[in-house]
Enzyme design. Structure first.
Site, PDB file in Angstrom:
ATOM      1  N   GLU A 149      38.878  37.218  41.247  1.00 25.91           N
ATOM      2  CA  GLU A 149      40.173  36.544  41.121  1.00 25.91           C
ATOM      3  C   GLU A 149      41.375  37.312  41.659  1.00 25.91           C
ATOM      4  O   GLU A 149      42.307  37.630  40.899  1.00 25.91           O
ATOM      5  CB  GLU A 149      40.428  36.184  39.654  1.00 25.91           C
TER       6      GLU A 149
ATOM      7  N   GLU B  56      32.595  31.128  36.679  1.00 28.32           N
ATOM      8  CA  GLU B  56      33.116  31.046  35.299  1.00 28.32           C
ATOM      9  C   GLU B  56      33.499  29.602  35.029  1.00 28.32           C
ATOM     10  O   GLU B  56      34.086  28.945  35.885  1.00 28.32           O
ATOM     11  CB  GLU B  56      34.388  31.896  35.100  1.00 28.32           C
TER      12      GLU B  56
HETATM   13  C1  BGP Z   1      39.480  34.540  34.260  1.00 28.66           C
HETATM   14  C2  BGP Z   1      39.017  35.960  34.256  1.00 28.66           C
HETATM   15  C3  BGP Z   1      38.278  36.380  33.036  1.00 28.66           C
HETATM   16  C4  BGP Z   1      38.621  35.651  31.766  1.00 28.66           C
HETATM   17  C5  BGP Z   1      38.923  34.182  31.952  1.00 28.66           C
HETATM   18  C6  BGP Z   1      39.615  33.505  30.790  1.00 28.66           C
HETATM   19  O1  BGP Z   1      40.760  34.501  34.824  1.00 28.66           O
HETATM   20  O2  BGP Z   1      38.186  36.244  35.350  1.00 28.66           O
HETATM   21  O3  BGP Z   1      38.351  37.765  32.973  1.00 28.66           O
HETATM   22  O4  BGP Z   1      39.380  36.334  30.908  1.00 28.66           O
HETATM   23  O5  BGP Z   1      39.699  33.919  33.083  1.00 28.66           O
HETATM   24  O6  BGP Z   1      40.972  33.802  30.796  1.00 28.66           O
HETATM   25  P1  BGP Z   1      41.728  34.316  29.510  1.00 28.66           P
HETATM   26  O7  BGP Z   1      40.851  35.373  28.933  1.00 28.66           O
HETATM   27  O8  BGP Z   1      43.037  34.838  29.979  1.00 28.66           O
HETATM   28  O9  BGP Z   1      41.864  33.137  28.640  1.00 28.66           O
END
Ligand code: BGP
Length: 466
Positions: free
Chosen positions: A158, A367
């Site tokens: 990301e 993800e």
């Molecule tokens: C993405 C990242 C993760 C994870 C996820 C959820 O942006 O790759 O590391 O954290 O999002 O986001 P958050 O934890 O900020 O809710």
């Protein structure tokens, strides 16, 4: 149709799960430094995956999964600016990888999931071009040590999210709010990614290398010319500078032209641009949580308000990029999480088709998941909302695959509960609950069993058109 070798797994990231932040000669990362300095909730212990990895990976196997997406921690592997290797860090990841193979779990490994060594941050971090060369060195060390155990590599997780949060919005370290710095950091990260791809190709090791993007397909509120122009600006801001650059080797020219009106882009050197052009990725990993709905810019200064606080902040998010676009955060027909994330599976289906048409590369969903407050002291978390979220998004992915998109895998975010950056540990995404207050006990949630049944074919996804 999904391929026979389709990967079904869960994902994590080193800083969010490992803990053991100063064990076995791991050095400080920029996140350790920032969170300690600011006295914020941190990942010192997190899920303590460092000591529980075997239990966690075994649970993946027992949950029917065949792959695990995780990241290596640069501060565990490289001790200092001279590039010296920490053998204890190497030994740790060998243990994790051996464990994956023992349980028939395919490792899908990211080199950089945001934990830059603090010794590099102190030299300017991603504003300093030397860090790109240091990343290349680190990538080579990883390829050389782990190539027999890893064939799915990812350079960066990301770039959009960590660069914009760290240099433009200012809610992640190094907490700048500076467009010029954002452009420099963004460029260096994409250049470093190309160096990582080149190093892998030159190594001749078997496998493929890709990049993971925080994918938010852009929709407009209507079909007017003004909205379509706003959509192009938004798409350049959200997606194109990562995907075009990594997949086609080209930074969008209209974006550069626009930026060059007010900012210096003379640091982008022809020989670096040639490396970017010649070292494109083999696949794309897309992290999908939601879309970006936009309307034309009306008035006001550039504004970014991110809701990192769940309940208290619901409805507080705001994005305006002056003269470019405004994000519409509240579609009355949609539902939103406590953190203002719109639940919109159709965006995944349509977005996958767009990415396929533009780049034609194999795609993994690296993800996808929903963050919620959950009471994990109960015997089993009854997370029916997560099941319905996953079912709808897997359906969307299957629709895209039926339409010809080369879908290679799906990773639930997250394999187990983690530390969720600025949201802390309270925002939970895991298929497996971790009771952070009580000895880090692991308990599968209802969604874990559902995912297993879905993978093994005991449950069929309710197919529907979106
Ligand atoms: C993405 C990242 C993760 C994870 C996820 C959820 O942006 O790759 O590391 O954290 O999002 O986001 P958050 O934890 O900020 O809710």
């Amino acid at each position: 149709m999904l391929t026979e070798k389709f990967l079904w797994g869960g994902a994590s990231a080193s800083y969010q799960c490992e803990g053991a932040w100063d064990l076995d000669d791991r050095v400080e990362s920029m996140w350790d430094h920032y969170l300690h300095e600011e006295q914020l909730e941190n990942g010192d212990v997190a899920s303590d995956h460092y000591h529980h990895f075997e239990e966690d990976i075994k649970m993946m196997k027992e949950g029917g999964q065949n792959a695990y997406r995780f990241s290596l921690a640069w501060p565990r592997i490289i001790k200092n600016k001279a590039g010296e290797i920490n053998e204890k860090g190497i030994a740790f990841y060998h243990k994790v990888l051996d464990c994956c193979h023992k349980y028939g779990i395919e490792p899908f490994v990211t080199l950089y999931h945001w934990d830059l060594p603090q010794y590099w941050e102190e030299t300017g971090g991603w504003l300093n071009q030397e860090v790109c060369d240091a990343f290349e060195h680190y990538a080579k060390v990883c390829y050389d040590h782990f190539h027999e155990k890893i064939t799915h590599w990812v350079t960066f997780n990301e770039p959009k999210w960590f660069v914009c949060s760290g240099y433009l919005i200012g809610n992640y370290p190094p907490c700048f709010r500076d467009t010029q710095k954002t452009i420099i950091a963004a460029y260096h990260v994409m250049y470093a990614s190309a160096l990582g791809v080149r190093a892998f190709k030159e190594s001749g090791y078997p496998g493929t290398v890709g990049i993971v993007h925080s994918f938010t397909p852009v929709n407009g509120v209507d079909d007017t010319i003004e909205t379509r122009i706003a959509m192009r600006y938004a798409d350049n801001y959200c997606n194109n500078w990562i995907l075009d650059t990594a997949a086609k080797g080209e930074i969008p020219i209209d974006l550069l032209s626009e930026l060059s009106k007010n900012y210096d882009i003379s640091f982008m050197k022809p020989e670096q641009l040639a490396i970017i052009r010649e070292n494109t990725v083999d696949f794309l990993g897309l992290n999908y949580y939601s879309r970006t709905l936009v309307k034309p810019y009306t008035e006001g200064e550039t504004t970014f308000v991110v809701n990192n606080s769940g309940k208290e902040g619901k409805g507080s998010s705001k994005v305006i990029v002056k003269h470019w676009f405004e994000q519409v955060m509240h579609d009355p027909n949609s539902t939103y999480t406590e953190w203002d994330t719109e639940i919109y599976p159709k965006g995944l289906q349509e977005g996958l088709k767009e990415v396929h048409e533009k780049y034609g590369l194999p795609i993994y969903i690296t993800e996808n998941g929903i963050g919620m407050y959950e009471d994990v002291t109960v015997e089993q978390v009854q997370d029916d909302y997560r099941i319905s979220f996953m079912e709808d998004h897997i359906n969307a992915m299957m629709n895209a695959a039926d339409a010809g998109v080369k879908m290679m895998g799906y990773f639930a975010w997250s394999a187990f509960d983690l530390y969720s950056w600025k949201n802390g540990c309270e925002k939970r995404y895991g298929l497996v609950a971790i009771d952070f207050e009580h000895d880090l006990i692991r308990k599968p949630k209802k969604s874990y069993g559902w995912y297993k049944d879905m993978i093994t074919g005991n449950i069929k996804i309710q197919r529907k058109d979106l």
